[in-house]
Design a protein around this motif. Structure first.
Motif, PDB file in Angstrom:
ATOM      1  N   ALA A  17       0.881  -1.270   0.142  1.00 50.75           N
ATOM      2  CA  ALA A  17       0.034  -0.016   0.155  1.00 50.75           C
ATOM      3  C   ALA A  17       0.740   1.364  -0.094  1.00 50.75           C
ATOM      4  O   ALA A  17       0.540   2.324  -0.854  1.00 50.75           O
ATOM      5  N   TYR A  20       2.341   1.704  -3.473  1.00 47.95           N
ATOM      6  CA  TYR A  20       1.153   2.132  -4.418  1.00 47.95           C
ATOM      7  C   TYR A  20       0.990   3.906  -4.301  1.00 47.95           C
ATOM      8  O   TYR A  20       0.440   4.414  -5.068  1.00 47.95           O
ATOM      9  N   TYR A 104     -12.273   3.980  -2.555  1.00 45.90           N
ATOM     10  CA  TYR A 104     -11.852   3.537  -1.351  1.00 45.90           C
ATOM     11  C   TYR A 104     -13.041   3.175  -0.366  1.00 45.90           C
ATOM     12  O   TYR A 104     -12.663   2.930   0.406  1.00 45.90           O
ATOM     13  N   GLN A 230       1.486  -7.407  -3.022  1.00 45.76           N
ATOM     14  CA  GLN A 230      -0.028  -7.531  -2.752  1.00 45.76           C
ATOM     15  C   GLN A 230      -0.319  -8.884  -2.889  1.00 45.76           C
ATOM     16  O   GLN A 230      -0.879  -9.564  -2.038  1.00 45.76           O
ATOM     17  N   TYR A 246      -4.829  -1.600   3.419  1.00 49.89           N
ATOM     18  CA  TYR A 246      -4.638  -0.727   2.137  1.00 49.89           C
ATOM     19  C   TYR A 246      -5.167   0.613   2.596  1.00 49.89           C
ATOM     20  O   TYR A 246      -4.978   1.434   1.541  1.00 49.89           O
ATOM     21  N   CYS A 247      -5.872   0.928   3.295  1.00 48.12           N
ATOM     22  CA  CYS A 247      -6.342   2.533   3.521  1.00 48.12           C
ATOM     23  C   CYS A 247      -5.337   3.218   3.817  1.00 48.12           C
ATOM     24  O   CYS A 247      -5.465   4.321   3.702  1.00 48.12           O
ATOM     25  N   GLU A 249      -2.830   3.497   1.911  1.00 44.24           N
ATOM     26  CA  GLU A 249      -2.210   4.099   0.495  1.00 44.24           C
ATOM     27  C   GLU A 249      -2.554   5.615   0.551  1.00 44.24           C
ATOM     28  O   GLU A 249      -1.828   6.369   0.013  1.00 44.24           O
TER      29      GLU A 249
END
Length: 298
Positions: A17, A20, A104, A230, A246-247, A249
């Motif tokens: 994340a 990314y 998201y 990932q 992944y929040c 990111e």
């Protein structure tokens, strides 16, 4: 699944994340320098295929997908292609910030779909963690809800649904090696990337990369390593745990944009980032408590 495997999976997810998050910032810098986004996508897919094939040949590793997982890998590849296609297309109709917030929503989709897909039990604590993370993302991105077009919203939501599908599919491929999964996914994605580049008329030659070599190297490198991380992470932790991780990111993107693009963070964005980090920590503690409760006592 062992606790050490879950811990490694969480670290891989957070690393992915973060990469990314850096990737999108440098992609923005490359675009400002005149390098078309679709061209970046095509070349990074081609480079990934070459590197994975070369790694498999050098290490004498098979790129064969396990027979029982080939259908799932096909779903994973199609979902991955739709993530990029729908997300990139959505910003032609709605502001990037709105598209990001809608996109998201996928951790929430993963949680809501998990009882049907994985039989996960929804608890107030889990729903609270997801709500906290989603609130933090909204504050970090800071969307302005004006000039909305239903087509953009539909495409961003489709990208979120495709990402949720991607997470569930990857979490179910535990026998096929990471190298093989990365290879077959990108082989499936390549036609879509080429089609989008051709339709947009932005399939630039590699010579265009001389416009911003460092930004392009960071963009492609961040994506390559981030995607491998990932796939490796989703072979070790649940889709729900990964989705929450992944929040982070957009938080990384917001912080990196201040350093790379000279943007500034507002106090509200800082609060939003803190909420996302709090949600991730709460989920880690919850996972540890759950794992401890499964250990038999004398």
């Amino acid at each position: 699944m062992s606790s050490s495997s879950s811990a490694n999976g969480l670290l891989l997810a957070l690393g992915s994340a973060s990469l990314y998050g850096l990737n999108i910032v440098y992609a923005g810098a490359a675009t400002l320098a005149g390098v078309p986004g679709p061209a970046l996508v095509v070349y990074r897919v081609l480079l990934m295929l070459v590197l994975v094939f070369g790694a498999g040949w050098l290490m004498r590793r098979s790129l064969r997908a396990e027979p029982g997982e080939r259908g799932t890998i096909l779903v994973l590849g199609i979902a991955t292609a739709f993530v990029g296609l729908c997300y990139l297309s959505s910003v032609a109709f709605i502001p990037v910030t709105v598209a990001t917030v809608v996109f998201y929503a996928y951790p929430s989709l993963i949680v809501l779909m998990s009882p049907l897909v994985d039989g996960t039990r929804l608890t107030p604590r889990l729903l609270g963690v997801v709500g906290l993370a989603l609130t933090g993302v909204v504050l970090v991105v800071g969307p302005v809800f004006h000039g909305l077009d239903w087509r953009g919203l539909a495409l961003a939501l489709a990208a979120a649904a495709a990402t949720a599908t991607q997470f569930f599919a990857a979490a179910r491929c535990r026998k096929t090696t990471t190298l093989a999964k990365v290879f077959w996914v990108h082989l499936i994605v390549l036609p879509t990337a080429l089609a989008v580049g051709a339709m947009s008329g932005q399939l630039a030659s590699p010579a265009a990369f001389a416009l911003a070599p460092f930004a392009i190297a960071m963009t492609i490198g961040g994506y390559l390593v981030g995607f491998v991380f990932q796939i490796a992470a989703l072979g070790r932790i649940s889709a729900v745990a990964a989705g929450i991780a992944y929040c982070v990111e957009p938080v990384v993107s917001a912080v990196a944009s201040t350093l790379v693009l000279g943007e500034t963070l507002t106090p509200i964005q800082i609060v939003g980032g803190a909420l996302v980090l709090a949600a991730i920590m709460a989920n880690i503690l919850s996972e540890r408590q759950h794992a401890a409760s499964l250990v038999p006592t004398d």
